[in-house]
Motif scaffolding. Structure first.
Motif, PDB file in Angstrom:
ATOM      1  N   LEU A  29       0.829  -1.212   0.000  1.00 48.76           N
ATOM      2  CA  LEU A  29       0.000   0.000   0.000  1.00 48.76           C
ATOM      3  C   LEU A  29       0.859   1.258   0.000  1.00 48.76           C
ATOM      4  N   THR A  30       2.031   1.189   0.636  1.00 47.33           N
ATOM      5  CA  THR A  30       2.967   2.311   0.569  1.00 47.33           C
ATOM      6  C   THR A  30       3.455   2.516  -0.859  1.00 47.33           C
ATOM      7  N   PHE A  31       3.684   1.429  -1.558  1.00 50.31           N
ATOM      8  CA  PHE A  31       4.060   1.486  -2.966  1.00 50.31           C
ATOM      9  C   PHE A  31       2.969   2.184  -3.781  1.00 50.31           C
ATOM     10  N   ILE A  32       1.712   1.854  -3.516  1.00 52.83           N
ATOM     11  CA  ILE A  32       0.586   2.490  -4.218  1.00 52.83           C
ATOM     12  C   ILE A  32       0.525   3.983  -3.892  1.00 52.83           C
ATOM     13  N   ILE A  33       0.738   4.332  -2.631  1.00 49.86           N
ATOM     14  CA  ILE A  33       0.744   5.741  -2.232  1.00 49.86           C
ATOM     15  C   ILE A  33       1.813   6.516  -2.994  1.00 49.86           C
ATOM     16  N   THR A  34       2.981   5.912  -3.159  1.00 49.39           N
ATOM     17  CA  THR A  34       4.065   6.563  -3.891  1.00 49.39           C
ATOM     18  C   THR A  34       3.680   6.779  -5.345  1.00 49.39           C
ATOM     19  N   LEU A  35       2.993   5.809  -5.940  1.00 47.11           N
ATOM     20  CA  LEU A  35       2.542   5.962  -7.321  1.00 47.11           C
ATOM     21  C   LEU A  35       1.482   7.060  -7.441  1.00 47.11           C
ATOM     22  N   VAL A  74      10.288   3.858   3.256  1.00 45.91           N
ATOM     23  CA  VAL A  74      11.137   4.975   2.829  1.00 45.91           C
ATOM     24  C   VAL A  74      11.904   4.615   1.561  1.00 45.91           C
ATOM     25  N   LEU A  75      12.427   3.384   1.518  1.00 52.04           N
ATOM     26  CA  LEU A  75      13.155   2.948   0.331  1.00 52.04           C
ATOM     27  C   LEU A  75      12.252   2.936  -0.897  1.00 52.04           C
ATOM     28  N   ILE A  76      11.025   2.465  -0.719  1.00 55.52           N
ATOM     29  CA  ILE A  76      10.073   2.428  -1.831  1.00 55.52           C
ATOM     30  C   ILE A  76       9.828   3.832  -2.356  1.00 55.52           C
TER      31      ILE A  76
END
Length: 416
Positions: A194-200, A243-245
């Motif tokens: 979900l963090t990955f989706i937020i970044t997108l 953070v890395l994502i």
């Protein structure tokens, strides 16, 4: 509970779950389910003879916020815009009146939170699948970012939804007994996804709100955890991966450093001239013109329906062509309310946040406190409570968290 309320209560919980599940997909569909839910709650509260019973005084301020918008009709001229605004904000009146004090057990609360997690996760998978299909056809990386990635929902609102979903998942990780190591690892993977989706989604203010509110919530849960060393290890790994994502993914399309040259329905924060250099900050111009209009109506604002007309007139005077072209609103909830309803409106809005903050701190309601932090940050650059997607989310979860806190307090009193 009498026989009627016992019969209808399970259906109310099912409607709660359905409502939060469809909310990320469609505010319109969620509104239809909400209408059915409100009717069911009305029957329930009449049968229980508690129609005018409220969990806290904050509920009155929520309703007062809507009543002020109705009062704003007295000195408005654009009734079409005003009627739309009143429809959008109707939940401020009806939800506290009909949803507040509905009995929601801990198990029911968990069903509701898991339904919301499922809805946000499913939409995330749909958006990601659609992005891969579009990239396969067009070979354009922009399919994975911002409004090209999330065409079904405003990126700021969906980021806020996932923000709340992360709270629920962290709650599952830290609080629920019986989770094995394997299950906890799965929860970490879920949160990272979900963090990955937020970044997108690349909504800058909303992303900052996630980082601050979720970090605070993780810290608060960690302090209450019985096995601090293991919890610290898992939460530390999760935060590090998040953070890395962000840095790895946003490096391909970093809206923090590379402003877009066009405006969209989400409104970019800068406009570029033909050479690519920053011409001026859009939100700064909008805020400046909003305050200029407010200066002409310092006490009670322009009225419920006249905000767009007054702003566009000011944009013409100031020569702010982008504001006219894109019909820009203040993009700040506090300025929006100040311009619309003046000092009374802003006072009531601030009271809603202040009293809810106070309630959350006094009763150590960490998830409500974290949600308020996220919402307030988003309100600084978006009119979060000026769209159905924001109102339906904020008022419902505010009432749900307050209701859950009331049940916890009652349980403590009973056990004592």
């Amino acid at each position: 509970m009498n026989h009627l309320s016992l019969t209808i209560h399970p259906w109310i919980i099912r409607l709660f779950c359905t409502y939060v599940f469809v909310l990320p997909f469609s505010s319109w569909l969620a509104s239809i389910i909400l209408a059915v839910l409100l009717v069911a709650c009305l029957i329930y509260k009449i049968s229980e003879k508690e129609l005018f019973r409220f969990s806290s005084f904050t509920m009155f301020w929520l309703m007062a916020f809507y009543i002020l918008h109705v009062t704003g009709l007295i000195y408005t001229s654009d009734f079409s815009y005003a009627s739309l605004d009143l429809q959008i904000k109707l939940s401020f009146l009806l939800m506290p009146f009909l949803l507040d004090t509905i009995t929601v057990s801990s198990d029911d609360y968990r069903r509701i939170s898991r339904s919301f997690i499922a809805g946000c996760t499913l939409l995330s998978l749909v958006l990601l699948t659609n992005a891969f299909i579009e990239y396969y056809i067009w070979r354009d990386k922009s399919s994975f970012f911002y409004i090209d990635f999330c065409s079904l929902q405003h990126v700021a609102y969906f980021t806020l939804y996932i923000n709340c979903t992360l709270f629920f998942l962290a709650d599952e990780f830290f609080r629920l007994p019986g989770y094995r190591i394997r299950n906890r690892k799965f929860l970490i993977i879920w949160m990272i996804f979900l963090t990955f989706i937020i970044t997108l989604l690349a909504s800058r203010t909303a992303l900052f709100a996630v980082m601050l509110s979720f970090s605070l919530y993780i810290y608060w849960l960690f302090r209450e955890s019985r096995n601090r060393s293991k919890s610290a290890a898992y939460s530390g790994i999760a935060m590090l991966m998040m953070v890395l994502i962000f840095f790895l993914v946003s490096g391909n399309n970093n809206r923090f450093e590379k402003p877009s040259g066009t405006l969209s329905s989400n409104t970019e924060s800068v406009i570029q001239n033909n050479s690519g250099s920053v011409q001026h900050n859009v939100r700064y111009e909008v805020w400046k013109n909003t305050l200029a209009v407010y200066g002409k109506h310092p006490l009670i604002g322009v009225g419920t329906g006249d905000l767009k007309n007054e702003l566009n007139q000011q944009y013409r005077i100031a020569g702010f062509t982008e504001g006219l072209e894109f019909n820009l609103s203040p993009h700040n909830q506090f300025l929006h309310t100040l311009l619309l309803l003046g000092i009374p409106g802003l006072t009531v809005l601030l009271l809603i946040f202040i009293l809810t903050f106070r309630h959350a701190i006094l009763h150590k309601n960490k998830i409500m406190l974290a949600l308020l932090i996220a919402v307030v940050i988003n309100c600084l650059t978006e009119g979060i409570l000026e769209k159905q997607a924001g109102v339906l989310f904020f008022v419902f979860f505010l009432i749900l968290f307050a209701n859950q806190q009331k049940n916890i307090i009652q349980k403590r009193i009973t056990e004592a």
